[in-house]
Design an enzyme around this catalytic site. Structure first.
Site, short mmCIF file in Angstrom:
data_model
loop_
_atom_site.label_atom_id
_atom_site.label_comp_id
_atom_site.label_asym_id
_atom_site.label_seq_id
_atom_site.Cartn_x
_atom_site.Cartn_y
_atom_site.Cartn_z
N ARG A 15 72.55 11.91 -12.54
CA ARG A 15 73.80 11.31 -12.99
C ARG A 15 73.54 9.88 -13.47
NH1 ARG A 15 77.19 12.28 -7.56
NH2 ARG A 15 75.07 12.16 -6.74
N LYS A 75 74.17 6.43 -6.88
CA LYS A 75 73.72 6.52 -5.48
C LYS A 75 73.42 5.14 -4.90
CE LYS A 75 73.55 9.58 -3.31
NZ LYS A 75 74.72 10.19 -2.58
N TYR A 94 78.24 4.46 -4.73
CA TYR A 94 78.29 5.09 -3.41
C TYR A 94 77.31 4.34 -2.51
CZ TYR A 94 80.85 9.11 -5.24
OH TYR A 94 81.81 9.90 -5.80
N HIS A 96 77.60 4.74 1.56
CA HIS A 96 77.44 5.47 2.83
C HIS A 96 76.69 4.63 3.87
CE1 HIS A 96 78.91 8.98 0.66
NE2 HIS A 96 77.95 8.84 -0.23
N GLU A 118 83.10 5.39 -1.95
CA GLU A 118 83.66 6.36 -1.00
C GLU A 118 84.69 5.77 -0.05
OE1 GLU A 118 80.55 5.26 -0.87
OE2 GLU A 118 80.02 4.72 1.18
N ASP A 269 75.60 13.04 3.90
CA ASP A 269 75.55 11.65 3.37
C ASP A 269 76.13 10.66 4.38
OD1 ASP A 269 78.15 12.56 3.05
OD2 ASP A 269 78.38 11.86 0.99
N1 LIG Z 1 76.05 15.89 0.12
C1 LIG Z 1 76.65 15.54 -1.01
O1 LIG Z 1 76.05 15.56 -2.08
C2 LIG Z 1 78.08 15.16 -1.00
C3 LIG Z 1 78.69 14.89 0.19
N2 LIG Z 1 80.03 14.61 0.25
C4 LIG Z 1 80.55 14.36 1.59
O2 LIG Z 1 81.30 15.45 2.10
C5 LIG Z 1 82.07 14.96 3.22
C6 LIG Z 1 83.51 15.51 3.12
O3 LIG Z 1 84.17 14.85 2.06
P1 LIG Z 1 85.68 15.20 1.64
O4 LIG Z 1 85.94 16.64 1.73
O5 LIG Z 1 85.93 14.50 0.36
O6 LIG Z 1 86.50 14.46 2.77
P2 LIG Z 1 88.06 14.67 3.08
O7 LIG Z 1 88.51 13.39 3.70
O8 LIG Z 1 88.79 15.18 1.90
O9 LIG Z 1 88.05 15.83 4.17
C7 LIG Z 1 87.54 15.66 5.45
C8 LIG Z 1 88.29 16.59 6.37
O10 LIG Z 1 87.66 16.51 7.65
C9 LIG Z 1 88.69 16.70 8.60
N3 LIG Z 1 88.21 16.33 9.92
C10 LIG Z 1 88.06 15.11 10.48
N4 LIG Z 1 87.57 15.23 11.73
C11 LIG Z 1 87.41 16.56 11.96
C12 LIG Z 1 86.94 17.33 13.05
N5 LIG Z 1 86.55 16.76 14.21
N6 LIG Z 1 86.91 18.68 12.93
C13 LIG Z 1 87.30 19.29 11.78
N7 LIG Z 1 87.76 18.61 10.72
C14 LIG Z 1 87.82 17.28 10.81
C15 LIG Z 1 89.84 15.85 8.06
O11 LIG Z 1 91.07 16.21 8.66
C16 LIG Z 1 89.76 16.20 6.59
O12 LIG Z 1 90.61 17.27 6.25
C17 LIG Z 1 81.96 13.44 3.13
O13 LIG Z 1 80.98 12.98 4.04
C18 LIG Z 1 81.52 13.20 1.72
O14 LIG Z 1 80.89 11.95 1.52
C19 LIG Z 1 80.81 14.56 -0.87
C20 LIG Z 1 80.24 14.79 -2.09
C21 LIG Z 1 78.82 15.04 -2.25
C1 LIG Z 2 79.40 11.38 -2.67
C2 LIG Z 2 77.98 11.17 -2.95
O1 LIG Z 2 77.31 10.50 -2.24
C3 LIG Z 2 77.41 11.83 -4.09
O2 LIG Z 2 78.13 12.37 -4.93
O3 LIG Z 2 76.17 11.82 -4.21
#
Ligand SMILES: NC(=O)C1=CN([C@@H]2O[C@H](COP(=O)(O)OP(=O)(O)OC[C@H]3O[C@@H](n4cnc5c(N)ncnc54)[C@H](O)[C@@H]3O)[C@@H](O)[C@H]2O)C=CC1
Ligand SMILES: CC(=O)C(=O)O
Length: 377
Positions: A15, A75, A94, A96, A118, A269
Site C-alpha cells: 500500500r 504502517k 497506523y 498500534h 486507528e 496488530d
Molecule cells: N491484521 C490486520 O491486517 C488488520 C487488523 N485489524 C484489527 O482487527 C481488530 C478488530 O478491528 P475492528 O473490527 O475494526 O474493531 P471494532 O471496534 O469494529 O470491533 C471490535 C469488536 O470487539 C468487541 N469486543 C470487545 N471486547 C470483547 C470481548 N471480550 N469479547 C468479544 N468481543 C469483544 C466489541 O464489542 C466490538 O464489537 C483491531 O485490532 C484492528 O486493528 C484491522 C485491519 C487489518
Molecule cells: C489496520 C492496520 O494496521 C492495517 O491495515 O495494516
C-alpha cells in the site's frame, strides 16, 4: 505544508499513503507533496502519475523524511525508520503503539507528534480503521478457507460442505467491522457461522443483519471455550481501541481444536486475542503450527490487496490530513475532537490514555502536552 510520502518497507506492504488523486487535492490547496520514488508501484501508481498530479519525486527515503513537515504512511515505522524522527515532525499513520513499545519510546524521545489512524474516533466509530477492517475481515475467510485445504497444511475441508457432508464451522470472536465482514464472506460461502461479542446491542444488530444464517453468543469464557473447540476456522476480531488485545482464547482452548484447524488472529496488530498467537507473521511466511492448529498472524493483511486497500484507505485519511495541512496540527486538533483522539504522542508525552496505561507511562492530555514548550520545524 510540505507532506512526505515514503515507500512502505514492511514485508510485502504494497500500500501507499496517498494516491495521485490525493496529491492533486493537496497541491490545489497550496501544499507541496514529496513522494519517494516507486512508493506507489505496488498499488499500481507510477512515478509519472504522481509527477503529473504535481508531486515532486524524491529518490531517497531519508530526504523525504528530512524535507517534510508531515509524513503520511500506512504502517507503523520500523526500527530503521526511527532515525528519521525529530522534534516537531508530524506523523500520520497506523501505529498500534500498545503492541509496539520500542516505537512508542522512540516517538516520545524525539518529540514527534504522532497521530494514529486507528484511534481517530467519531461517535464511537473508528473511521480511519474501518476500511482496512473491512478488507481484513473479508480476507480472513478467504485466507482461512485456503489454509484449510490439505495441500496447504489444513485438515482438508471445504467450508461450504457438499450435499450429504456437513458444512465447516467458522467461529468469529468480536462482531465489529472485521467480524461482520468475515461473517458476510463465511455466510456467502455457506459455512456454519457463530459470532461472539461482549456487547448485547451488537449481537442484536448482527441478528438483525444475518437472521438465522448465524448463531450469536455472548462472549464469556465458557461460550468461547465451546465455540473454539468446534471451530474449523477461528477468527480473532476483538478490539478495545488503542489497548493491547485481551487474551480470550487460552492455550488449553487451542489444544481442544481439531488437528488441521485454522486460526486467523486479525487482532494481532494489537497483540492478538489467542494465547498461542505469540508472534506476528509475514505475508512471506504467514503461518505456524502449534498443537496441530495452523496459526495465521499477519499484521498487515490488507497489504496483500494493495490496489483496493490504498484507495479505500486514502478515501478516508485525506480529509483529515488536509485539515492538518491547512490549519497546522495544533489548530486542527483543537477544532476536531476526532483528530485529537488520534494523537498518541506529542512533545515527549504519551497522550492516549490506554496506550500510556498498557506501556507503563504517565498519561498526559494532548492539551497539556502541546502547552509545554511548542517545538516548530
Ligand atoms: N491484521 C490486520 O491486517 C488488520 C487488523 N485489524 C484489527 O482487527 C481488530 C478488530 O478491528 P475492528 O473490527 O475494526 O474493531 P471494532 O471496534 O469494529 O470491533 C471490535 C469488536 O470487539 C468487541 N469486543 C470487545 N471486547 C470483547 C470481548 N471480550 N469479547 C468479544 N468481543 C469483544 C466489541 O464489542 C466490538 O464489537 C483491531 O485490532 C484492528 O486493528 C484491522 C485491519 C487489518
Ligand atoms: C489496520 C492496520 O494496521 C492495517 O491495515 O495494516
Amino acid at each position: 505544508m510540505i507532506i512526505g510520502i515514503p515507500k512502505e518497507i514492511k514485508n510485502n506492504e504494497n500500500r501507499v499513503a496517498l494516491t495521485p488523486s490525493g496529491v492533486i487535492s493537496f497541491v490545489k490547496s497550496g501544499h507541496k507533496v514529496l513522494v519517494e520514488a516507486n512508493a506507489g508501484i505496488g498499488s499500481g501508481f507510477r512515478n509519472e502519475d504522481y509527477a503529473n498530479a504535481g508531486a515532486e519525486i524524491i529518490e531517497s527515503a531519508a530526504n523525504v523524511w528530512a524535507q517534510s513537515e508531515m509524513i503520511m504512511k500506512v504502517k507503523e515505522p520500523l526500527s530503521s525508520e526511527y532515525t528519521y524522527f525529530r522534534p516537531g515532525l508530524i506523523l500520520f499513520t497506523y501505529l498500534h503503539l500498545a503492541a509496539e513499545p520500542a516505537l512508542a519510546q522512540a516517538l516520545k524521545d524525539n518529540d514527534v507528534t504522532a497521530i494514529a489512524y486507528e484511534t481517530v474516533e467519531v461517535n464511537r466509530t473508528l473511521p480511519l480503521l474501518t476500511p482496512m477492517s473491512e478488507v481484513a475481515g473479508r480476507m480472513s475467510v478467504q485466507i482461512g478457507a485456503q489454509f484449510l485445504q490439505k495441500t496447504n497444511g489444513g485438515q482438508g475441508i471445504l467450508l461450504a460442505g457438499v450435499p450429504g457432508v456437513s458444512r465447516g464451522q467458522v467461529t468469529i470472536i468480536g462482531g465489529g467491522i472485521v467480524g461482520t465482514n468475515a461473517a458476510k464472506m463465511a455466510v456467502g460461502l455457506g459455512a456454519d457461522v457463530t459470532i461472539l461479542d461482549l456487547s448485547a446491542d451488537r449481537l442484536r444488530q448482527l441478528d438483525d443483519i444475518f437472521g438465522y444464517q448465524i448463531t450469536t453468543l455472548m462472549s464469556n469464557p465458557m461460550n468461547i471455550a465451546e465455540a473454539v473447540a468446534k471451530a474449523d476456522l477461528l477468527i480473532g476480531a476483538v478490539l478495545i481501541p488503542g489497548a493491547k488485545a485481551p487474551k480470550l482464547v487460552t492455550e488449553e482452548m487451542v489444544k481442544s481444536m481439531k488437528p488441521g484447524s485454522v486460526i486467523v488472529d486479525v487482532a494481532i496488530d494489537q497483540g492478538g486475542i489467542v494465547e498461542t498467537c505469540d508472534h506476528v507473521t509475514t505475508h512471506d511466511d504467514p503461518t505456524f503450527e502449534k498443537h496441530g492448529v495452523l496459526h495465521y498472524s499477519v499484521a498487515n493483511m490488507p497489504g496483500a490487496v494493495p490496489r483496493t486497500s490504498t484507495i479505500a484507505l486514502t478515501n478516508v485519511t485525506v480529509p483529515y490530513a488536509m485539515q492538518i495541512a491547512n490549519k497546522g496540527v495544533q489548530k486542527a486538533i483543537s477544532e476536531n475532537g476526532a483528530l485529537k483522539l488520534g494523537v498518541n504522542t506529542a512533545n515527549g508525552e504519551i497522550t492516549y490514555e490506554v496506550v500510556a496505561k498498557d506501556l507503563g507511562y504517565t498519561y498526559v492530555s494532548v492539551e497539556d502536552a502541546l502547552a509545554k514548550e511548542v517545538v516548530s520545524i
